[in-house]
Motif scaffolding. Structure first.
Motif, PDB file in Angstrom:
ATOM      1  N   GLU B  51       0.835  -1.205   0.000  1.00  0.00           N
ATOM      2  CA  GLU B  51       0.000   0.000   0.000  1.00  0.00           C
ATOM      3  C   GLU B  51       0.864   1.248   0.000  1.00  0.00           C
ATOM      4  O   GLU B  51       0.545   2.238  -0.663  1.00  0.00           O
ATOM      5  CB  GLU B  51      -0.921  -0.010   1.218  1.00  0.00           C
ATOM      6  CG  GLU B  51      -2.028  -1.042   1.091  1.00  0.00           C
ATOM      7  CD  GLU B  51      -2.810  -1.206   2.395  1.00  0.00           C
ATOM      8  OE1 GLU B  51      -3.502  -2.218   2.522  1.00  0.00           O
ATOM      9  OE2 GLU B  51      -2.714  -0.324   3.269  1.00  0.00           O
ATOM     10  N   PHE B  52       1.947   1.182   0.750  1.00  0.00           N
ATOM     11  CA  PHE B  52       2.880   2.303   0.796  1.00  0.00           C
ATOM     12  C   PHE B  52       3.363   2.632  -0.613  1.00  0.00           C
ATOM     13  O   PHE B  52       3.342   3.785  -1.044  1.00  0.00           O
ATOM     14  CB  PHE B  52       4.056   1.941   1.702  1.00  0.00           C
ATOM     15  CG  PHE B  52       5.035   3.052   1.921  1.00  0.00           C
ATOM     16  CD1 PHE B  52       6.227   3.101   1.214  1.00  0.00           C
ATOM     17  CD2 PHE B  52       4.772   4.055   2.828  1.00  0.00           C
ATOM     18  CE1 PHE B  52       7.139   4.121   1.411  1.00  0.00           C
ATOM     19  CE2 PHE B  52       5.678   5.090   3.040  1.00  0.00           C
ATOM     20  CZ  PHE B  52       6.862   5.119   2.326  1.00  0.00           C
ATOM     21  N   ALA B  53       3.782   1.588  -1.334  1.00  0.00           N
ATOM     22  CA  ALA B  53       4.276   1.795  -2.699  1.00  0.00           C
ATOM     23  C   ALA B  53       3.172   2.296  -3.624  1.00  0.00           C
ATOM     24  O   ALA B  53       3.399   3.189  -4.449  1.00  0.00           O
ATOM     25  CB  ALA B  53       4.870   0.503  -3.237  1.00  0.00           C
ATOM     26  N   ASP B  54       1.968   1.736  -3.472  1.00  0.00           N
ATOM     27  CA  ASP B  54       0.867   2.152  -4.340  1.00  0.00           C
ATOM     28  C   ASP B  54       0.539   3.624  -4.148  1.00  0.00           C
ATOM     29  O   ASP B  54       0.250   4.333  -5.119  1.00  0.00           O
ATOM     30  CB  ASP B  54      -0.384   1.306  -4.050  1.00  0.00           C
ATOM     31  CG  ASP B  54      -0.256  -0.088  -4.631  1.00  0.00           C
ATOM     32  OD1 ASP B  54      -1.059  -0.961  -4.276  1.00  0.00           O
ATOM     33  OD2 ASP B  54       0.662  -0.298  -5.463  1.00  0.00           O
ATOM     34  N   ARG B  55       0.595   4.068  -2.900  1.00  0.00           N
ATOM     35  CA  ARG B  55       0.317   5.489  -2.651  1.00  0.00           C
ATOM     36  C   ARG B  55       1.338   6.374  -3.352  1.00  0.00           C
ATOM     37  O   ARG B  55       0.998   7.446  -3.869  1.00  0.00           O
ATOM     38  CB  ARG B  55       0.320   5.779  -1.147  1.00  0.00           C
ATOM     39  CG  ARG B  55      -1.078   5.869  -0.579  1.00  0.00           C
ATOM     40  CD  ARG B  55      -1.063   6.141   0.908  1.00  0.00           C
ATOM     41  NE  ARG B  55      -1.506   4.981   1.661  1.00  0.00           N
ATOM     42  CZ  ARG B  55      -0.760   4.322   2.536  1.00  0.00           C
ATOM     43  NH1 ARG B  55       0.458   4.718   2.799  1.00  0.00           N
ATOM     44  NH2 ARG B  55      -1.244   3.285   3.164  1.00  0.00           N
ATOM     45  N   ILE B  56       2.587   5.926  -3.344  1.00  0.00           N
ATOM     46  CA  ILE B  56       3.635   6.692  -4.012  1.00  0.00           C
ATOM     47  C   ILE B  56       3.370   6.737  -5.516  1.00  0.00           C
ATOM     48  O   ILE B  56       3.496   7.796  -6.149  1.00  0.00           O
ATOM     49  CB  ILE B  56       5.023   6.070  -3.747  1.00  0.00           C
ATOM     50  CG1 ILE B  56       5.357   6.186  -2.268  1.00  0.00           C
ATOM     51  CG2 ILE B  56       6.097   6.756  -4.576  1.00  0.00           C
ATOM     52  CD1 ILE B  56       6.631   5.469  -1.889  1.00  0.00           C
ATOM     53  N   LYS B  57       2.973   5.604  -6.072  1.00  0.00           N
ATOM     54  CA  LYS B  57       2.693   5.567  -7.513  1.00  0.00           C
ATOM     55  C   LYS B  57       1.518   6.483  -7.859  1.00  0.00           C
ATOM     56  O   LYS B  57       1.585   7.235  -8.827  1.00  0.00           O
ATOM     57  CB  LYS B  57       2.361   4.136  -7.956  1.00  0.00           C
ATOM     58  CG  LYS B  57       3.585   3.313  -8.289  1.00  0.00           C
ATOM     59  CD  LYS B  57       3.328   2.269  -9.339  1.00  0.00           C
ATOM     60  CE  LYS B  57       2.415   1.176  -8.876  1.00  0.00           C
ATOM     61  NZ  LYS B  57       2.776  -0.127  -9.435  1.00  0.00           N
ATOM     62  N   ASP B  58       0.458   6.398  -7.053  1.00  0.00           N
ATOM     63  CA  ASP B  58      -0.704   7.246  -7.314  1.00  0.00           C
ATOM     64  C   ASP B  58      -0.318   8.716  -7.316  1.00  0.00           C
ATOM     65  O   ASP B  58      -0.687   9.469  -8.209  1.00  0.00           O
ATOM     66  CB  ASP B  58      -1.779   7.027  -6.234  1.00  0.00           C
ATOM     67  CG  ASP B  58      -2.430   5.664  -6.346  1.00  0.00           C
ATOM     68  OD1 ASP B  58      -3.033   5.219  -5.362  1.00  0.00           O
ATOM     69  OD2 ASP B  58      -2.317   5.064  -7.434  1.00  0.00           O
ATOM     70  N   GLU B  59       0.443   9.089  -6.299  1.00  0.00           N
ATOM     71  CA  GLU B  59       0.850  10.487  -6.180  1.00  0.00           C
ATOM     72  C   GLU B  59       1.700  10.889  -7.375  1.00  0.00           C
ATOM     73  O   GLU B  59       1.576  11.990  -7.909  1.00  0.00           O
ATOM     74  CB  GLU B  59       1.635  10.670  -4.873  1.00  0.00           C
ATOM     75  CG  GLU B  59       1.776  12.108  -4.445  1.00  0.00           C
ATOM     76  CD  GLU B  59       0.466  12.717  -3.967  1.00  0.00           C
ATOM     77  OE1 GLU B  59      -0.177  12.102  -3.098  1.00  0.00           O
ATOM     78  OE2 GLU B  59       0.107  13.791  -4.457  1.00  0.00           O
ATOM     79  N   TYR B  60       2.561   9.988  -7.798  1.00  0.00           N
ATOM     80  CA  TYR B  60       3.430  10.287  -8.925  1.00  0.00           C
ATOM     81  C   TYR B  60       2.618  10.497 -10.194  1.00  0.00           C
ATOM     82  O   TYR B  60       2.869  11.422 -10.965  1.00  0.00           O
ATOM     83  CB  TYR B  60       4.454   9.161  -9.134  1.00  0.00           C
ATOM     84  CG  TYR B  60       5.392   9.454 -10.265  1.00  0.00           C
ATOM     85  CD1 TYR B  60       5.196   8.883 -11.521  1.00  0.00           C
ATOM     86  CD2 TYR B  60       6.454  10.338 -10.114  1.00  0.00           C
ATOM     87  CE1 TYR B  60       6.041   9.176 -12.571  1.00  0.00           C
ATOM     88  CE2 TYR B  60       7.296  10.641 -11.161  1.00  0.00           C
ATOM     89  CZ  TYR B  60       7.087  10.053 -12.386  1.00  0.00           C
ATOM     90  OH  TYR B  60       7.916  10.356 -13.432  1.00  0.00           O
ATOM     91  N   ILE B  61       1.632   9.625 -10.400  1.00  0.00           N
ATOM     92  CA  ILE B  61       0.798   9.734 -11.591  1.00  0.00           C
ATOM     93  C   ILE B  61       0.061  11.070 -11.608  1.00  0.00           C
ATOM     94  O   ILE B  61       0.011  11.750 -12.637  1.00  0.00           O
ATOM     95  CB  ILE B  61      -0.201   8.559 -11.646  1.00  0.00           C
ATOM     96  CG1 ILE B  61       0.555   7.269 -11.966  1.00  0.00           C
ATOM     97  CG2 ILE B  61      -1.272   8.808 -12.684  1.00  0.00           C
ATOM     98  CD1 ILE B  61      -0.272   6.025 -11.800  1.00  0.00           C
ATOM     99  N   ILE B  62      -0.493  11.449 -10.460  1.00  0.00           N
ATOM    100  CA  ILE B  62      -1.174  12.740 -10.373  1.00  0.00           C
ATOM    101  C   ILE B  62      -0.212  13.862 -10.719  1.00  0.00           C
ATOM    102  O   ILE B  62      -0.533  14.774 -11.478  1.00  0.00           O
ATOM    103  CB  ILE B  62      -1.752  12.965  -8.955  1.00  0.00           C
ATOM    104  CG1 ILE B  62      -2.855  11.953  -8.685  1.00  0.00           C
ATOM    105  CG2 ILE B  62      -2.302  14.373  -8.813  1.00  0.00           C
ATOM    106  CD1 ILE B  62      -3.340  11.964  -7.252  1.00  0.00           C
ATOM    107  N   GLY B  63       0.989  13.758 -10.167  1.00  0.00           N
ATOM    108  CA  GLY B  63       1.993  14.789 -10.413  1.00  0.00           C
ATOM    109  C   GLY B  63       2.325  14.920 -11.892  1.00  0.00           C
ATOM    110  O   GLY B  63       2.421  16.017 -12.427  1.00  0.00           O
TER     111      GLY B  63
END
Lengths: 106, 211
Positions: B51-63
């Motif tokens: 989940e930690f990694a997924d949150r990072i990916k989500d944030e990156y995609i938004i960015g």
């Protein structure tokens, strides 16, 4: 607690904590958790995003033979945190008015 | 779960992101474990690694979606890396051929050739990051060594192409082929990673317009 700490509020809190002094990941997490009760697991993406937006920067310091990365507010970050505070005062003022209504709520 | 296990999981989960993002996340987690002092506390605080990694990916995609400049930066990076690699390949090919000829003509200047081979091998070794280059280079050098020894004791070189000459040529060819082949091998993995990153970013960028 019924009210959720949204992402903007979290941003504002992080910026505000850093406004007082530079700090590192773990310490920042502890402080936010203490004051807001927000789970620490959500904090890293926020920090990373704020860094990319230019609101904070990082620098490294050697501590007891290992490295520690500190976060520091930039000028832009300071300005943003002031903007957030003003907006919050306005916003929370309005909400307080509505929720208080005419009652004393005792 | 200990620090290493946690980091392994997020590294795998984040593999598709640019290396910089992965490194930053790993650094953060690593320091968090150190500062927490207690592995259990750290894992509890950071949460499930997936989940930690997924949150990072989500944030990156938004960015990325909100900031096309970021995408542009990686696109430029990718082009630069491609160009650098192409140039290095050309350079190594040319140098290999040149060294083979050099090996053949400078029969008596072994010391000079020896230095050149060692230099070249170390450059390629550090570039291809492949440890197999070193034994190959040493082996080629040994062949040339023995040829030189052979020549020194052979006073009657009647034909223009002697055994020693042949060995020199083989040694030179071995270096060229081996080094060239191994550097392709070493680079291919890096290339694959870059291609994957680039594909991921391209897809993101396309979806952005659909939003």
């Amino acid at each position: 607690m019924s009210f959720q700490v949204g992402s903007t509020i979290l941003d504002a809190c992080v910026l505000s904590v850093l406004r007082k002094k530079d700090t590192y990941g773990y310490q920042l997490n502890q402080e936010i958790k203490e004051k807001l009760g927000v789970s620490e697991s959500t904090l890293y993406p926020v920090l990373r995003r704020l860094q990319k937006e230019g609101l904070l920067t990082t620098y490294d310091e050697a501590v007891m033979g290992r490295n520690r990365r500190y976060y520091r507010l930039t000028e832009k970050g300071k300005e943003q945190s002031t903007i957030y505070y003003k907006e919050w005062k306005e916003f929370s003022g309005k909400i307080e008015e509505i929720l208080k209504g005419e009652d004393d709520h005792e | 779960m200990n620090k290493q296990e946690y980091i392994e999981i997020i590294k795998r989960r984040l593999a598709v992101l640019p290396q910089e993002e992965i490194d930053e996340a790993v650094l953060y987690v690593s320091e968090y474990f150190e500062d927490a002092g207690n592995d259990e506390k750290a894992v509890q605080a950071l949460g499930n690694p997936n989940e930690f990694a997924d949150r990072i990916k989500d944030e990156y995609i938004i960015g990325i979606r909100e900031n096309p400049k970021e995408y542009q930066r990686y696109q430029n990076n990718y082009e630069t890396i491609k160009a650098n690699h192409a140039f290095m390949m050309m350079l190594m090919m040319v140098t290999s051929i040149f060294l083979s000829i050099l090996a053949y003509t400078l029969l008596n200047e072994f010391a000079f050739f020896f230095v050149v081979v060692i230099l070249f091998s170390s450059i390629v070794f550090s570039y291809s990051k492949n440890i197999m280059v070193l034994p190959l280079a040493i082996f080629s050098v040994l062949i040339i060594c023995s040829s030189w020894v052979f020549i020194s004791f052979n006073t009657t070189l009647s034909s223009s192409m002697s055994l020693a000459d042949g060995l020199y040529l083989i040694g030179g060819m071995l270096i060229s082929i081996g080094v060239f082949g191994l550097s392709i091998y070493g680079w291919k993995n890096e290339y694959k990673k870059i291609m994957k990153e680039n594909q991921f970013l391209k897809n993101l960028y396309k979806k952005r317009d659909v939003l």
